[in-house]
Design an enzyme around this catalytic site. Structure first.
Site, PDB file in Angstrom:
ATOM      1  N   HIS A 276       0.836  -1.200   0.000  1.00 19.55           N
ATOM      2  CA  HIS A 276       0.000   0.000   0.000  1.00 19.55           C
ATOM      3  C   HIS A 276       0.869   1.249   0.000  1.00 19.55           C
ATOM      4  CE1 HIS A 276       1.130  -0.219   4.224  1.00 19.55           C
ATOM      5  NE2 HIS A 276       0.735   1.044   4.364  1.00 19.55           N
ATOM      6  N   ASP A 278       0.605   5.029   1.790  1.00 20.77           N
ATOM      7  CA  ASP A 278      -0.156   5.729   2.818  1.00 20.77           C
ATOM      8  C   ASP A 278      -0.938   6.875   2.186  1.00 20.77           C
ATOM      9  OD1 ASP A 278       0.950   4.085   4.765  1.00 20.77           O
ATOM     10  OD2 ASP A 278       2.623   5.454   5.146  1.00 20.77           O
ATOM     11  N   HIS A 331       4.935   0.233   0.100  1.00 21.39           N
ATOM     12  CA  HIS A 331       5.599  -0.572   1.107  1.00 21.39           C
ATOM     13  C   HIS A 331       4.647  -1.611   1.689  1.00 21.39           C
ATOM     14  CE1 HIS A 331       3.761   2.886   3.107  1.00 21.39           C
ATOM     15  NE2 HIS A 331       3.729   2.196   4.234  1.00 21.39           N
ATOM     16  N   ARG A 341       7.098  -8.305  15.997  1.00 24.62           N
ATOM     17  CA  ARG A 341       7.644  -7.019  15.564  1.00 24.62           C
ATOM     18  C   ARG A 341       6.667  -5.926  15.967  1.00 24.62           C
ATOM     19  NH1 ARG A 341       6.662  -3.891  10.792  1.00 24.62           N
ATOM     20  NH2 ARG A 341       8.234  -2.240  10.614  1.00 24.62           N
TER      21      ARG A 341
END
Length: 410
Positions: A276, A278, A331, A341
């Site tokens: 996607h 942002d 990303h 994470r």
């Protein structure tokens, strides 16, 4: 004594009663109201359960060798868990602020090259207290380590942008991200007197979270300051001056998001966050563990964590604001079997009703994007569209169709 016992409220403990062959009399209905079980075949019951929102309880699913089908991504989107590393020269913010012409020129050149190619860069010597960063990570760990029912006190409602979310189980039914998030609202005032983050956390989580709220109030203020400094640097690199974008974003309606990507027993089948761009203007992320990947030169590259740096990427709103000169970064996030994470992510946005229009200096030949407000784009991504690749184009197409005119926004 029997009367006293009779007066006690009956406890309906399904973990026990589901195995009891003798249903308590209080649950037995009159004959004329008893149901016909013919309509409740195993197939029908399975279909009914399929329609219920999936509960993403990471404390259980992290150990499950068979992940739910809703989290399995299409083959062409499944991750390669051995992506090459992306080498990105870090931008020295302190050197830029020194006003040394050579250092300023070096910083602006690095920004310009990165943002024209892929919209991604790192910043170091940024002035953010690393002890504050450590504290923010520690409180984030405490939050995500709580039982699901306690995190759900801050449950994010459908259509809202803030609160706790376990994946997107209430909104989507396939290609779900393997993650939990806790999103906080942020708007500055002239002297950072507003305690919007702290008040929000305490109001929904209770007084025991006062210190949690204070830490994230300080952290978001530090991110806001850093974001505006980066906007000074971007203004110089685009040739509109240091103050243009800093003033544009001085009054902002931004978001602070805590991300948790639990371990997954089938990391090659799912994604922590799908590919996607942002929709926001600028994203500032801090991570201690790898998992972030950026799409550059037609392939995915992993980003090595640098604890003393911040990862920065351009979003769709700023791509439009720059008239397409700077790219919105594509990303995603991958997961692994061994460790969770977590990342701290600040999304800089204009104020809700600020008109996003390119400065005249950047409209060299033609204006690539119609004018719009952040509220319009943001509501589109919350109510009508899953923010992925091509969100901006989808937004303009949607506004054209619904406005009934050739120019989507003015």
């Amino acid at each position: 004594m029997s009367m006293k016992i009779e007066q006690q409220p009956l406890c309906f403990d399904s973990s026990i009663l589901c195995y009891d062959p003798n249903t308590p009399t209080q649950f037995i209905w009159p004959d004329h109201e008893k149901p016909s079980l013919d309509s409740y075949t195993p197939t029908n019951m399975f279909m009914k359960n399929e329609q219920q929102p999936l509960c993403f309880d990471s404390s259980i699913l992290r150990y499950d060798p068979n992940i739910p089908a809703q989290f399995i991504w299409p083959d062409h989107e499944k991750p390669n868990l051995d992506s090459p590393r992306l080498r990105v020269p870090p931008v020295d913010i302190g050197a830029f602020l020194s006003d040394d012409p050579i250092q300023v020129s070096k910083a602006t050149q690095l920004i310009d090259e990165a943002c024209k190619k892929h919209g991604f860069f790192l910043v170091v010597n940024h002035g953010v207290d690393l002890e504050l960063v450590t504290q923010a990570h520690e409180y984030m760990d405490l939050f995500f380590d709580m039982p699901l029912c306690e995190k759900q006190v801050a449950q994010r409602n459908l259509g809202e942008s803030v609160g706790y979310a376990s994946s997107f189980t209430g909104r989507f039914s396939s290609r779900l991200p393997w993650k939990e998030t806790f999103t906080l609202p942020y708007s500055p005032d002239d002297h950072h007197n507003s305690k919007i983050v702290e008040n929000y956390i305490v109001n929904i989580m209770g007084e025991d979270f006062q210190e949690f709220g204070k830490v994230f109030q300080q952290y978001t203020e530090a991110m806001d300051t850093l974001a505006l400094t980066i906007m000074e640097l971007v203004g110089v690199s685009l040739g509109v001056g240091r103050s243009y974008f800093k003033e544009f974003f001085k009054d902002n309606d931004s978001l602070m998001r805590l991300n948790y990507y639990p371990p997954c027993q089938k990391p090659d089948q799912t994604l922590g966050t799908g590919p996607h761009c942002d929709p926001t203007s600028l994203t500032i992320l801090h991570q201690y563990y790898p998992g972030l990947e950026v799409f550059v030169d037609d392939k995915w590259h992993s980003i090595d964590p640098m604890p003393d740096s911040f990862v920065v990427n351009i979003g769709d709103s700023f791509m439009a604001l720059s008239n397409g000169m700077y790219k919105s970064c594509l990303h995603r996030a991958v997961v692994n079997k061994q460790v969770a994470r977590k990342s701290l992510t600040f999304f800089l946005n204009p104020s809700m009703d600020k008109v996003i229009t390119s400065p005249t200096e950047l409209m060299i030949s033609t204006k690539l994007y119609p004018d719009f407000t952040w509220r319009e784009l943001f509501e589109f991504t919350q109510k009508h569209h899953r923010a992925e690749v091509g969100t901006l184009e989808a937004f303009f197409n949607w506004t054209t169709q619904h406005a009934g005119r050739s120019e989507p926004m003015k």
